[in-house]
Design a protein around this motif. Sequence first.
Motif, PDB file in Angstrom:
ATOM      1  N   UNK A 266      35.658  32.201  35.321  1.00  0.00           N
ATOM      2  CA  UNK A 266      34.786  33.523  35.650  1.00  0.00           C
ATOM      3  C   UNK A 266      35.262  34.136  37.203  1.00  0.00           C
ATOM      4  N   UNK A 267      35.634  33.162  38.059  1.00  0.00           N
ATOM      5  CA  UNK A 267      36.025  33.686  39.393  1.00  0.00           C
ATOM      6  C   UNK A 267      37.498  33.976  39.596  1.00  0.00           C
ATOM      7  N   UNK A 268      38.256  33.393  38.647  1.00  0.00           N
ATOM      8  CA  UNK A 268      39.601  33.888  38.459  1.00  0.00           C
ATOM      9  C   UNK A 268      39.535  35.089  38.136  1.00  0.00           C
ATOM     10  N   UNK A 269      38.933  35.688  36.815  1.00  0.00           N
ATOM     11  CA  UNK A 269      39.212  36.975  35.987  1.00  0.00           C
ATOM     12  C   UNK A 269      38.719  38.013  37.018  1.00  0.00           C
ATOM     13  N   UNK A 270      37.316  37.872  37.630  1.00  0.00           N
ATOM     14  CA  UNK A 270      36.415  38.798  38.217  1.00  0.00           C
ATOM     15  C   UNK A 270      37.543  39.131  39.586  1.00  0.00           C
ATOM     16  N   UNK A 297      53.883  48.313  44.894  1.00  0.00           N
ATOM     17  CA  UNK A 297      53.753  48.168  43.274  1.00  0.00           C
ATOM     18  C   UNK A 297      53.732  46.873  42.899  1.00  0.00           C
ATOM     19  N   UNK A 298      54.332  45.940  43.750  1.00  0.00           N
ATOM     20  CA  UNK A 298      54.478  44.633  43.404  1.00  0.00           C
ATOM     21  C   UNK A 298      52.721  43.881  43.232  1.00  0.00           C
ATOM     22  N   UNK A 299      51.753  44.412  44.268  1.00  0.00           N
ATOM     23  CA  UNK A 299      50.441  44.221  44.317  1.00  0.00           C
ATOM     24  C   UNK A 299      49.500  44.467  43.245  1.00  0.00           C
ATOM     25  N   UNK A 360      43.881  32.079  42.157  1.00  0.00           N
ATOM     26  CA  UNK A 360      43.168  33.173  42.342  1.00  0.00           C
ATOM     27  C   UNK A 360      43.452  34.003  43.430  1.00  0.00           C
ATOM     28  N   UNK A 361      44.075  33.007  44.723  1.00  0.00           N
ATOM     29  CA  UNK A 361      44.494  33.803  45.813  1.00  0.00           C
ATOM     30  C   UNK A 361      45.921  34.421  45.704  1.00  0.00           C
ATOM     31  N   UNK A 362      46.572  34.175  44.647  1.00  0.00           N
ATOM     32  CA  UNK A 362      48.080  34.906  44.479  1.00  0.00           C
ATOM     33  C   UNK A 362      47.766  36.199  43.423  1.00  0.00           C
ATOM     34  N   UNK A 363      46.662  36.168  42.342  1.00  0.00           N
ATOM     35  CA  UNK A 363      46.581  37.241  41.530  1.00  0.00           C
ATOM     36  C   UNK A 363      45.439  38.070  41.935  1.00  0.00           C
ATOM     37  N   UNK A 364      44.882  37.896  43.005  1.00  0.00           N
ATOM     38  CA  UNK A 364      43.515  38.501  43.214  1.00  0.00           C
ATOM     39  C   UNK A 364      44.035  40.027  43.689  1.00  0.00           C
ATOM     40  N   UNK A 365      43.269  40.919  42.938  1.00  0.00           N
ATOM     41  CA  UNK A 365      43.510  42.438  43.211  1.00  0.00           C
ATOM     42  C   UNK A 365      44.577  43.033  42.365  1.00  0.00           C
ATOM     43  N   UNK A 366      45.185  42.318  41.480  1.00  0.00           N
ATOM     44  CA  UNK A 366      46.378  42.627  40.685  1.00  0.00           C
ATOM     45  C   UNK A 366      45.848  42.909  39.248  1.00  0.00           C
ATOM     46  N   UNK A 367      46.699  43.490  38.475  1.00  0.00           N
ATOM     47  CA  UNK A 367      46.252  43.814  37.110  1.00  0.00           C
ATOM     48  C   UNK A 367      47.283  43.135  36.192  1.00  0.00           C
ATOM     49  N   UNK A 368      46.881  42.224  35.304  1.00  0.00           N
ATOM     50  CA  UNK A 368      47.603  41.471  34.459  1.00  0.00           C
ATOM     51  C   UNK A 368      48.111  42.048  33.419  1.00  0.00           C
ATOM     52  N   UNK A 369      49.494  41.535  32.780  1.00  0.00           N
ATOM     53  CA  UNK A 369      50.209  42.069  31.827  1.00  0.00           C
ATOM     54  C   UNK A 369      50.635  40.937  30.987  1.00  0.00           C
TER      55      UNK A 369
END
Length: 470
Positions: A266-270, A297-299, A360-369
């Motif tokens: 939950x923490x990861x996806x939120x 863009x990368x973020x 979490x620290x690496x993908x936080x704030x990013x949209x996943x594809x």
Amino acid sequence: MEEKARAAAASPEEDAKRRCDSLIDQLQHIPRTKLSPSSKTTLCRLINSELTFLHRISAAAASDLNSPPLSLNIGHLEAVVHVLRQPSVTGVSRVCKPIEFSKSSSVYVDVVCSLNGNPVWFIVSGRNPRCISWNGGSSEKDKGLRKKIQLVVDAARHSPVTLRPSSVVLFFSNGLGDDVYQKLRCEFKALDVKLEPLSYHELELEEEWTDVVLGRLFPDACAVRIQIGEDGIVRAKDISENRIGGPVSCNKCCEHSGFDPGLSLSSLVTGMKCWCCSLDDEVELQVGLMNQSWRDVEAKLVNFDTTAMVAIASGISNGRTEKLLATPERQLRDRFKGNYDFVITQVDSENQNPIHRELSGLISGKRGIICESVRLEFQELIAMCGGPNEKLRAEFFLKFLKVVPDCPSTRLMSLPTTRKLALKNKVVFGTGDYWCAQTVTANMAFVRAVLQTGMSLSIVEHRPRALIGD
């Protein structure tokens, strides 16, 4: 105060040695996923050459007016390391080496990397701006900045697709005179690039913080880019059509999903930026990608490969390690067969460094594809090897991602297909490259094979995790 006094009293050669030692220290803290081992080796060799030269100079020779200058390269190497430490710089494949196009043609490039997901070449200058002339001087060696830039730009435009950058970035660590700056903008259509004013008093490590690394801050630095071809490989297309059905991720989605994924997942996806919160966010993303405005863009996007999807859904990553370790060894060996040692190693790794917390620290704030190939492969693996909870976690996490068609970038597909450069991997990583997105992966064999070709590749490495039938 005492340190400043000692620094002021230090001889020029001792100060130069200190700067070299500081550079070596900084290099050790650059993540291996950003800087290839061969590039780090090249930089260390250059820095050690400077140190060897400095150690040969005695204090008496240093005070001799007729002695040669201490070093001409320390400032340049400091500027190169400053570029490497930029958060927006990833996938460094070459450092301080010429790129050869034929036996008689080559061009020197300081850094080959990705900047905000786009392949670029960095040319670094540590010269005094007063010594940088546009058309050159009377000396035969002073060819002038214009001619040097033209050689690099021409080489970039005619380089093989696998090495061709979208832009050449010029970094002047000590600044640039206004007249030369205006000529760059006028003749080469150069645009400003914003680099981070890094603080060397605090350096973020993978596990902790330290405050012992010193270095230069380059307050007067100037960075500009010259576009070579299409900026990145992103096309104007609506990826909102290519997603798995149903609403996609927002902080409230976890509450209404009908499934409790556990605190860790939950923490990861939120922490990820969702696709469904507002139309304005969607429009902002599309406009940014279409215009390639070199905002961050990368973020905005992160691409998951199959290894990452498996690791996120695995029972090992979701609190089942204690249960596994409490199970008699004989039962585990019967259950996992020849993979027993592999699974136990991953359990130990998870207990030391929980993968959800790491990601979490690496993908936080990013949209996943994810691309279509990954979706199909992941769902097949989950169906065959996943347990009931792993299947539910997989279904849950997929709702937070958009599925895009397989659309690998031209430069990845231009690499020869070999055992190490398998076609399916070129499709997965190439799709991330197409969208200027970092790819989250444990497939470092493929990453190393790509970097060995000289191509930059923007990735986030994670430790592998297996499905355990949880």
